[in-house]
Design an enzyme around this catalytic site. Structure first.
Site, short mmCIF file in Angstrom:
data_model
loop_
_atom_site.label_atom_id
_atom_site.label_comp_id
_atom_site.label_asym_id
_atom_site.label_seq_id
_atom_site.Cartn_x
_atom_site.Cartn_y
_atom_site.Cartn_z
N GLU A 65 -21.14 -23.53 10.86
CA GLU A 65 -21.72 -22.95 11.39
C GLU A 65 -23.83 -23.38 11.74
O GLU A 65 -24.43 -22.99 12.45
CB GLU A 65 -22.87 -21.35 10.04
CG GLU A 65 -22.16 -20.94 9.80
CD GLU A 65 -21.27 -19.27 10.69
OE1 GLU A 65 -22.46 -19.50 11.71
OE2 GLU A 65 -20.63 -19.08 10.60
N TYR B 71 -29.66 -16.21 8.46
CA TYR B 71 -28.54 -15.71 9.02
C TYR B 71 -27.45 -16.73 8.47
O TYR B 71 -25.92 -16.38 7.83
CB TYR B 71 -28.23 -16.18 10.54
CG TYR B 71 -27.09 -16.90 11.57
CD1 TYR B 71 -26.45 -15.77 11.23
CD2 TYR B 71 -26.52 -17.59 11.34
CE1 TYR B 71 -25.08 -16.00 11.56
CE2 TYR B 71 -25.59 -18.39 12.06
CZ TYR B 71 -24.38 -17.35 12.26
OH TYR B 71 -22.79 -16.86 12.55
N ASP C 262 -26.72 -13.13 14.31
CA ASP C 262 -26.92 -13.80 15.80
C ASP C 262 -26.54 -13.35 16.50
O ASP C 262 -26.63 -12.14 16.98
CB ASP C 262 -25.94 -15.25 15.93
CG ASP C 262 -24.33 -14.65 15.69
OD1 ASP C 262 -24.10 -13.19 15.91
OD2 ASP C 262 -23.45 -15.51 16.18
#
Ligand code: SF4
Length: 345
Positions: free
Chosen positions: A37, A120, A138
């Site tokens: 990520e 996030y 996102d």
């Protein structure tokens, strides 16, 4: 069942059948999910795959990353850009090992206490590794939810992010957090594309209000973009004929400790006056676009008499030049310098 719940179930089914076989999808451990990520922020999936695989071979566990040397982490990161991410990844790993005994907390709220992990990333890890019902919003999720619900709130407002999170959560089927989080992102990356959404292939077309109203090209609403600041810079490739001079960035601030070619700051404080310059010529010029600014860089090839490297600098031959971690903005100058050194000037 609401329309959003039905759309969420259809989306998960579509994802389970059609997901791209990406290396970080092989297991559901928090550490590889976190690394992927972080790498995927501002970077294309195709670019990240190779970096992720090399990184996981070298640092397969959070413990191995926590014990790593910064310059080795930076070297593996080289070319991905936004080095601050590597810095935070390292700091975060050290925190997990030193403060949490090497064990990741299972909720987004607790994950956010780890340095460098924001809302996030915490949502992504908690939902994908631990099945928590929490949204990870996102750019893809903002676009998909704006179109599905046909909302006109500008996507760069913080309130819009919360709204997108609520819609995403309302769609999430019970017990399918792993699929749902990735399905939302996958839909945005492969089908609900920014400019030309492929609505004829979309598994949630039935529930999409933007499609219904012919607004799929109009939404989401973007805020007014700030103009990027353009800065002119000189970059000096100083050579004694065999080697090239690099300077180490200060131990404070952005990209601390990385190596780069001397530039504006050195020129301003009379840095070049410390050398006996034999020849100086205009070389390659490079434009590098950051998120908020653009560097328009003019490279100079400066041949000097051999001498000791000034404080904070080192002389690098071709091998050393290739081995040191340099910021992405310097890549074209390194290629130029390596070719010149290799060709004997
Ligand atoms: Fe996006 Fe079109 Fe699907 Fe709506 S129907 S979610 S606009 S791809």
């Amino acid at each position: 069942m609401t329309d959003l719940q039905r759309a969420g179930a259809a989306l998960c089914d579509w994802f389970d059948e059609n997901m791209r076989p990406l290396p970080w999808r092989k297991n559901r451990e928090p550490y590889p999910i976190w690394v992927s990520e972080v790498m995927l922020q501002q970077t294309r999936v195709e670019t990240v795959i190779g970096y992720f695989e090399r990184f996981m071979v070298r640092f397969p566990t959070v413990q191995s990353l926590a014990a790593a040397r910064r310059d080795e982490v930076f070297k593996l990161w080289e070319g991905l850009g936004y080095y601050r991410r590597a810095e935070y990844l390292l700091k975060g790993a050290q925190y997990v090992v030193a403060q949490l005994g090497g064990v990741f907390p299972r909720s987004a709220r607790e994950l956010e206490r780890i340095p460098g992990i924001g809302a996030y990333t915490a949502g992504a890890i908690a939902s994908m590794a631990f099945g928590e019902r929490v949204a990870a919003v996102d750019g893809n999720v903002l676009r998909v939810t704006a179109r599905l619900a046909a909302y006109h709130d500008p996507v760069d407002l913080p309130g819009t992010r919360a709204k997108a999170g609520e819609i995403s959560l309302a769609m999430m089927p019970e017990g399918r957090a792993w699929s749902h989080t990735q399905a939302m992102m996958e839909l945005g990356a492969c089908i609900c594309l920014p400019k030309h959404p492929r609505c004829n292939l979309c598994p949630v077309q039935d529930a999409c209000r933007a499609f219904d109203m012919g607004l799929e090209q109009t939404l989401p609403v973007k805020g007014a973009r700030k103009k990027q600041l353009e800065v002119q810079r000189d970059v000096y490739m100083i050579t004694d004929g065999r080697r090239i001079l690099l300077r180490r960035r200060p131990d404070e601030g952005l990209l601390r400790g990385m190596w780069e070619f001397p530039g504006e700051e050195e020129a301003e404080r009379g840095f070049l006056a410390g050398f006996t310059v034999r020849r100086r010529e205009r070389a390659v010029s490079v434009r590098h676009v950051f998120t908020h600014r653009i560097w328009q860089m003019q490279g100079w090839w400066v041949e000097v008499e051999p001498c000791d490297a000034p404080e904070g600098c080192c002389w690098a031959d071709e091998g050393k030049l290739a081995a040191l971690a340099l910021p992405t903005a310097m890549a074209a100058f390194r290629t130029f310098a390596a070719a010149r050194l290799g060709g004997g000037n």
